[in-house]
Motif scaffolding. Structure first.
Motif, PDB file in Angstrom:
ATOM      1  N   GLU A   5      31.321  54.266  35.057  1.00 16.17           N
ATOM      2  CA  GLU A   5      31.808  52.910  34.826  1.00 16.17           C
ATOM      3  C   GLU A   5      30.658  52.015  34.373  1.00 16.17           C
ATOM      4  O   GLU A   5      29.553  52.101  34.906  1.00 16.17           O
ATOM      5  CB  GLU A   5      32.424  52.347  36.113  1.00 16.17           C
ATOM      6  N   TYR A   9      31.314  46.245  34.879  1.00 18.77           N
ATOM      7  CA  TYR A   9      32.539  46.497  35.634  1.00 18.77           C
ATOM      8  C   TYR A   9      32.221  46.667  37.113  1.00 18.77           C
ATOM      9  O   TYR A   9      32.897  46.121  37.985  1.00 18.77           O
ATOM     10  CB  TYR A   9      33.238  47.744  35.081  1.00 18.77           C
ATOM     11  N   ARG A  10      31.166  47.418  37.398  1.00 21.82           N
ATOM     12  CA  ARG A  10      30.817  47.700  38.791  1.00 21.82           C
ATOM     13  C   ARG A  10      30.344  46.457  39.543  1.00 21.82           C
ATOM     14  O   ARG A  10      30.535  46.349  40.750  1.00 21.82           O
ATOM     15  CB  ARG A  10      29.707  48.768  38.853  1.00 21.82           C
ATOM     16  N   ARG A  12      31.377  43.378  39.287  1.00 18.05           N
ATOM     17  CA  ARG A  12      32.335  42.288  39.448  1.00 18.05           C
ATOM     18  C   ARG A  12      32.314  41.800  40.897  1.00 18.05           C
ATOM     19  O   ARG A  12      32.235  42.591  41.833  1.00 18.05           O
ATOM     20  CB  ARG A  12      33.747  42.763  39.111  1.00 18.05           C
ATOM     21  N   THR A  55      37.887  37.391  33.999  1.00 16.68           N
ATOM     22  CA  THR A  55      38.370  38.580  34.705  1.00 16.68           C
ATOM     23  C   THR A  55      37.727  38.692  36.075  1.00 16.68           C
ATOM     24  O   THR A  55      38.384  39.036  37.065  1.00 16.68           O
ATOM     25  CB  THR A  55      38.067  39.844  33.872  1.00 16.68           C
ATOM     26  N   HIS A  59      39.734  38.919  39.758  1.00 14.29           N
ATOM     27  CA  HIS A  59      39.557  40.009  40.724  1.00 14.29           C
ATOM     28  C   HIS A  59      38.963  39.491  42.031  1.00 14.29           C
ATOM     29  O   HIS A  59      39.290  40.009  43.109  1.00 14.29           O
ATOM     30  CB  HIS A  59      38.682  41.104  40.116  1.00 14.29           C
ATOM     31  N   ARG A 199      28.813  39.525  31.005  1.00 14.06           N
ATOM     32  CA  ARG A 199      29.134  40.920  30.716  1.00 14.06           C
ATOM     33  C   ARG A 199      28.130  41.518  29.736  1.00 14.06           C
ATOM     34  O   ARG A 199      27.630  42.631  29.930  1.00 14.06           O
ATOM     35  CB  ARG A 199      30.554  41.043  30.158  1.00 14.06           C
TER      36      ARG A 199
END
Length: 432
Positions: A5, A9-10, A12, A55, A59, A199
């Motif tokens: 990943e 992403y990790r 977040r 995003t 989350h 990001r």
């Protein structure tokens, strides 16, 4: 061994307390934070450029409250996918639906969500890179209690995030032998060079780490390696997107405000975004809208620069365009001509019209005199000083004869024109 990943992403945030930056949106002093910590989740729209936390916030909200959560992307999902979420929500209770790129849903797809959002079965968190007032159904907007416009993260926030990633052994890169203190300048360069995009910053960091030698030895990140991965990192501007039009607007307003440095910055950003045609078109508009009569040569100068840029193409096109932008910034300004025309158009649209005076009507046919189309005085037959020719006669319809649309601005070349305009008005009134 590298995690499959991506680092972004990790890393977040797991809860809203883990969010870095966006304090005005979801910081501990905001009402939204208070609502969420009290267990209440409103439907909301998150608006902003890619990579700045939409995003991540969705989350983090899901990780803070005890409610079912489903994430979808409108570019790959359709009505059938929404139906499945709704049926699941009917069994599990109120569900948070995070719908990324919500502006990609058509009106029918957005309308399908409405009753379920209104009843509270679906708590909608929509994310969009486009202005929701342009691209999101008004009915959806009205049911989202809040529309939050996110901003780019500050470089200090990005640095904090990068160091967290370097230290975190579970989700980040902390299990590797990275000398963080010796890598300080490289981290600083990533934070500055990714223009507030979290990001992108994390993705660059991960790439630089794995491009910096063996993972079995101490890794020191180098600025030279960073430079290979941040080319155009700050550029974001979909040619049909809201931010591109924001850049065009900022270019025009900077020229209008005579700020050379800001105008050149926005010109650079637009040229890096790649739409030379749109830039040229806007520059031509500015020449006539904002400089206008105060510097009548500017239109020709800008047109020449535009035509040169079209023949040259990028990157050479930037050279004549830079000249045009600086020239317009430092020119005198006037919008009197087009504002006058707009006032006349506004009168016509409101029905403020009248008959064309008889002496101005077409006489190039037999019978014109029988209709009373006569009495026109030819101004060239009435010399007046060095002006040429002028004669006192009415040109506007009778019911509008005293209407004044043009209000000169006494700037640059228009100052001389304003003096002539005033003198002619005095002649009209019988003054000498």
């Amino acid at each position: 061994m590298r995690n499959k990943e991506p680092l972004a992403y990790r890393m977040r945030p797991k809860t809203i307390d883990d969010i870095i930056g966006q304090d005005e949106i979801i910081g501990k002093k905001t009402k939204l934070y208070q609502m969420l910590t009290n267990g209440y989740v409103p439907s909301l729209l998150l608006y902003g450029e890619p990579g700045i936390g939409k995003t991540a916030i969705a989350h983090a909200i899901a990780g803070t409250v005890n409610l079912p959560f489903t994430s979808m992307n409108a570019t790959t999902s359709g009505k059938k996918d929404v139906e499945i979420v709704i049926e699941k929500a009917k069994m599990e209770g109120s569900t948070i639906l995070f719908l990324d790129e919500i502006h990609r849903f058509n009106k029918a797809q957005q309308d399908y969500l409405l009753p379920h959002v209104e009843k509270g079965l679906i708590i909608l968190i929509g994310a969009t890179t486009e202005n929701p007032y342009h691209d999101v159904n008004p009915a959806i907007r009205s049911r989202c209690g809040q529309i939050k416009q996110l901003t780019r993260l500050e470089s200090e926030d990005i640095k904090t995030l990068l160091y967290h990633a370097l230290e975190d052994e579970d989700r980040g890169l902390g299990s590797l032998s990275i000398n963080a203190s010796a890598s300080e300048q490289a981290v600083e360069r990533i934070a500055e060079g990714t223009n507030g995009d979290a990001r992108k910053a994390l993705n660059v960091l991960e790439a630089v780490v794995f491009a910096s030698g063996s993972q079995d030895e101490e890794i020191v990140l180098q600025e030279s390696t960073v430079e290979e991965f941040i080319d155009k990192a700050g550029v974001y501007g979909d040619k049909k997107g809201s931010n591109f039009y924001n850049l065009l607007s900022s270019l025009q307003k900077s020229i209008r405000g005579s700020d050379v440095n800001a105008a050149l910055y926005y010109l650079a950003h637009l040229l890096e975004s790649g739409d030379l045609t749109a830039v040229n078109r806007r520059l031509l508009v500015i020449a006539y809208e904002d400089i206008g009569l105060s510097n009548r040569s500017i239109g020709g100068h800008v047109l020449a620069a535009v035509e040169a840029s079209e023949r040259l193409g990028m990157p050479e096109a930037r050279i004549p365009l830079s000249v045009a932008v600086v020239d317009m910034c430092l020119s005198t300004k006037s919008n009197s001509a087009y504002k006058a025309l707009d006032d006349a158009i506004n009168d016509i649209r409101k029905g403020k019209v009248g008959d064309v005076p008889l002496h101005l009507r077409d006489t190039h046919y037999k019978g014109a005199k029988d209709l009373g189309h006569e009495g026109y005085k030819y101004p060239h037959n009435y010399p007046i000083g060095s002006f040429g020719g002028w004669v006192n006669q009415d040109y506007l319809p009778h019911n509008l004869k005293d209407r004044q649309y043009y209000h000169p601005v006494e700037a640059g070349e228009e100052k001389r024109m304003a003096e002539i305009y005033k003198k002619l008005k005095d002649f009209k009134k019988g003054k000498k």
